[in-house]
Write an enzyme that holds these catalytic residues in place. Structure first.
Site, PDB file in Angstrom:
ATOM      1  N   TYR A 298       0.848  -1.202   0.000  1.00 49.73           N
ATOM      2  CA  TYR A 298       0.000   0.000   0.000  1.00 49.73           C
ATOM      3  C   TYR A 298       0.880   1.248   0.000  1.00 49.73           C
ATOM      4  O   TYR A 298       1.744   1.417   0.869  1.00 49.73           O
ATOM      5  CB  TYR A 298      -0.905  -0.011   1.224  1.00 49.73           C
ATOM      6  CG  TYR A 298      -2.126   0.864   1.083  1.00 49.73           C
ATOM      7  CD1 TYR A 298      -3.280   0.383   0.490  1.00 49.73           C
ATOM      8  CD2 TYR A 298      -2.128   2.172   1.556  1.00 49.73           C
ATOM      9  CE1 TYR A 298      -4.412   1.181   0.373  1.00 49.73           C
ATOM     10  CE2 TYR A 298      -3.256   2.968   1.439  1.00 49.73           C
ATOM     11  CZ  TYR A 298      -4.395   2.473   0.846  1.00 49.73           C
ATOM     12  OH  TYR A 298      -5.517   3.270   0.736  1.00 49.73           O
ATOM     13  N   TYR A 348      -5.452   5.624  -7.353  1.00 49.05           N
ATOM     14  CA  TYR A 348      -5.767   5.440  -5.941  1.00 49.05           C
ATOM     15  C   TYR A 348      -7.198   4.944  -5.853  1.00 49.05           C
ATOM     16  O   TYR A 348      -8.150   5.731  -5.924  1.00 49.05           O
ATOM     17  CB  TYR A 348      -5.589   6.765  -5.195  1.00 49.05           C
ATOM     18  CG  TYR A 348      -6.047   6.752  -3.750  1.00 49.05           C
ATOM     19  CD1 TYR A 348      -5.302   6.132  -2.761  1.00 49.05           C
ATOM     20  CD2 TYR A 348      -7.227   7.395  -3.380  1.00 49.05           C
ATOM     21  CE1 TYR A 348      -5.720   6.135  -1.433  1.00 49.05           C
ATOM     22  CE2 TYR A 348      -7.648   7.410  -2.052  1.00 49.05           C
ATOM     23  CZ  TYR A 348      -6.889   6.774  -1.092  1.00 49.05           C
ATOM     24  OH  TYR A 348      -7.307   6.795   0.219  1.00 49.05           O
TER      25      TYR A 348
END
Lengths: 395, 290
Positions: A298, A348
């Site tokens: 991440y 994103y």
């Protein structure tokens, strides 16, 4: 660590992936994005809406399970669930789905996340609503927002400064994560930054957002949706694509845990919640860090990619900067990271697009093909989750 | 040439202000107070005055009024009128020609040396104003000082400060800040201190937390310099620090007066108070120089 024999590994697989285009202005509603992504994932899996009996998403998603089910014409749902804590939910949606499938509660569960995060509500801004939420989270936020610390970048920057101070990491060390991500994105036609690699100098000269973070330490803001179809490993074998078998799936929350501001622990150097995830992933899968071929870590902000490498055992505490400087996270390196370009380079979508990339790695269809096993993580700085997916050959 | 530059030119041309006499001659009691406050045990004092005291002798005092021909005052009025209302001292260099002795009567004059701007600074757009002061005993110059300030236009904050959510578990803290008390939760049973507070002691389970008053002293454990995006009620860039109190707990807060490039981890700070309105006072942190 408490070790309980998990019966989850190998029971379920990701059989379908779907996404909308990734943009800065989708021009349509979040519900439409969600449904488009789910439709694409079902088509990819060779299934139809009537096969679906479960839906899982994030608590932050604005698209109710029933609204998604209505638009798709799903006649019957027997399982629906949501996961808290922003991007920390990503891999946990798949864990929920896998547990439902493994226990026979559901047969086909779709995980989805869709938003207009760039053209609509932007998470990078100060959220007055989060600061005033009439919940324990709102009380927690009262120790940071009124004090002037009120964006995710600022929350991570506070951690990053301390990490630099103790371990001697530099802004360049963070920048190499962005350079690698953008290099991978440059050859991914679905990436927002397709064809647009950056140099370390570009990173260093990009403006400050919150010192010590430059603009290019921060992921993009995107509009889009991603969906994943989870079913039993057995059923997945009969579907069109090689299944990405869920060898491990875990959630984690650590001691004295806060949302993005766990500043009151003894040190401010690690992500204990990610270590809790990692320990479970290794225990469930029987794999070790040396067995992992590629990872999707991440990357909302670069510094936590370094910390994840350390917490997951790919290198020792404080050693990620050397690991990265040696080229390990790039193609051809020891552990290519974020081969789709990550959230820095592709889009994103709260971590869900990274899970889709893990599936492509198992199928052999990534733009930067490496192979499996693939480890995927979810949001950092928050209670989080992780997955290991493998090809059907590994049980 | 704009009006600020024109006025600066006029004030520079006036040269030195009229000599202003020190309120008292150099004297032993004042020297004794000074060296005691600074912990300076040099045996030469108080037969001589510490050179760094030179500015002390000609201070205006609590109720003093700046002389009409003081060029810094005059230039500040010009810049205030143009919107450069905030001030921060940036440089001060003193030169001493000899020691002063008790009984000597000082006078000071000041001239405007330079006004440079407008400059974009981290604090905002502003003008650097440099004055040179000279201290005399009769006609003998005994010390000089170059003094530079930045007069800047404070950037407008957007919106108002985000207010804390307060409940029965946390109200003691905010009632404390309203009284300028920094309160830390303490468990009455195991004595563990805790911040942020909560309804139970996570160590021993006690359900009746109390609080102690913090000394207000601590050091910077980490910090950020926020440039973007806007934060309601804050002028950017703003320094936000995670302070480790000497009692051991950590607390976030703004560091309003320290330029971003002068903050460091380990820097000693002391609490101060930012009154937002009648219902909210926030703790902020200032650098400690003791």
């Amino acid at each position: 660590m408490k070790t309980t024999m998990s019966t989850l590994p190998g029971k379920a697989a990701i059989a379908g992936i779907g996404a909308t285009e990734f943009s800065k202005r989708s021009g349509r509603t979040e519900l439409r994005l969600a449904v488009e992504a789910v439709r694409a994932a079902l088509a990819d899996a060779g299934l139809t809406a009537s096969d679906v009996d479960g839906l899982v998403t994030f608590t932050m998603d604005t698209n109710s399970e029933i609204a998604v089910a209505r638009e798709l014409g799903i006649p019957r749902l027997s399982f629906f669930s949501r996961i808290n804590f922003g991007g920390g939910a990503a891999c946990a949606t798949v864990q929920q789905a896998a547990m439902a499938v493994a226990t026979g509660i559901a047969e086909v569960v779709v995980c989805y996340r869709a938003f207009n995060e760039r053209s609509g509500h932007r998470f990078g801004r100060v959220s007055a609503a989060a600061a005033a939420a009439p919940t324990s989270n709102g009380i927690d936020a009262s120790w940071s927002y009124p004090m002037g610390l009120g964006t995710p970048a600022a929350d991570v920057a506070m951690f990053a400064r301390r990490y630099q101070h103790v371990y001697g990491a530099t802004s360049e060390d963070f920048g190499r994560v962005a350079v690698a991500g953008r290099r991978h994105a440059a050859v991914n036609p679905n990436a927002w930054f397709h064809g647009k690699p950056i140099t370390l100098e570009d990173h260093q000269t990009s403006r400050w957002v919150v010192e010590p973070l430059h603009l290019l330490d921060c992921c993009q803001e995107s509009d889009g949706g991603v969906a994943l179809v989870v079913t039993s490993a057995q059923r997945a074998k009969d579907l069109p694509h090689p299944p990405a078998v869920i060898a491990a799936a875990a959630q984690g929350s650590g001691p004295d845990q806060f949302v993005m501001t766990s500043y009151y622990r003894d040190d401010l150097l690690g992500l204990p919640e990610m270590r809790i995830v990692g320990d479970q992933l290794w225990a469930q899968s029987g794999l070790r860090p040396g067995d992992i071929a590629t990872a999707v870590l991440y990357d909302h902000f670069t510094p936590f990619v370094l910390v994840q490498l350390e917490e997951l055992g790919f290198c020792g505490p404080g050693e990620a900067r050397e690991f990265i400087a040696g080229g390990a996270i790039e193609m051809g390196g020891r552990l290519p990271v974020n081969t789709h370009g990550g959230q820095l380079g592709e889009a994103y979508i709260h971590g869900m697009n990274g899970i889709a990339e893990a599936v492509r790695q198992i199928r052999g269809t990534s733009c930067n093909q490496v192979g499996g096993p693939v480890l995927v993580t979810a949001g950092t700085g928050v209670p989080t989750s992780g997955l290991i997916v493998t090809g059907p050959g590994i049980d | 040439m704009n009006s600020i530059e024109a006025e600066a030119g006029r004030l520079k041309a006036l040269g030195e202000s009229e000599p202003r006499l020190a309120r008292d001659p150099v004297n032993e009691p004042m020297i004794n107070n000074w060296v005691e406050a600074l912990g300076d045990r040099n045996p030469a004092y108080p037969k001589f005055a510490p050179p760094a005291m030179v500015q002390v002798w000609t201070m205006y005092g609590l109720n003093g009024v700046r002389d009409a021909d003081d060029p810094l005052g005059a230039m500040s009025k010009v810049l205030d009128a143009a919107g450069f209302t905030s001030v921060v001292a940036t440089n001060c260099e003193q030169t001493y020609h000899r020691y002063l002795r008790p009984g000597e009567q000082l006078a000071v004059t000041t001239r405007l040396s330079d006004v440079v701007g407008p400059k974009r600074t981290a604090l905002g757009e502003g003008w650097f104003v440099t004055t040179v002061s000279t201290w005399y005993v009769d006609d003998e110059p005994v010390a000089e000082m170059m003094f530079r300030v930045l007069k800047f236009r404070p950037p407008e904050p957007s919106g108002s400060v985000l207010r804390p959510l307060v409940n029965q578990d946390t109200e003691f803290f905010w009632q404390g800040t309203a009284k300028r008390e920094l309160r830390i939760q303490r468990c009455p049973d195991c004595r563990r201190l805790r911040h942020p507070p909560g309804p139970f002691c996570p160590v021993c389970g006690s359900a009746t937390p109390e609080y102690v008053l913090a000394s207000g002293r601590g050091s910077i454990f980490s910090y950020v310099v926020h440039h973007h995006p806007p934060i309601p009620g804050k002028r950017l860039p703003v320094v936000i620090a995670l302070v480790e109190l000497e009692e051991g707990v950590r607390m976030l807060g703004e560091l309003p007066d320290v330029p971003p490039d002068e903050v460091w981890i380990g820097q000693e700070v002391v609490v101060d108070w930012s009154r937002v309105d009648s219902e909210l006072t926030l703790p902020v942190w200032r650098a400690r120089h003791d």
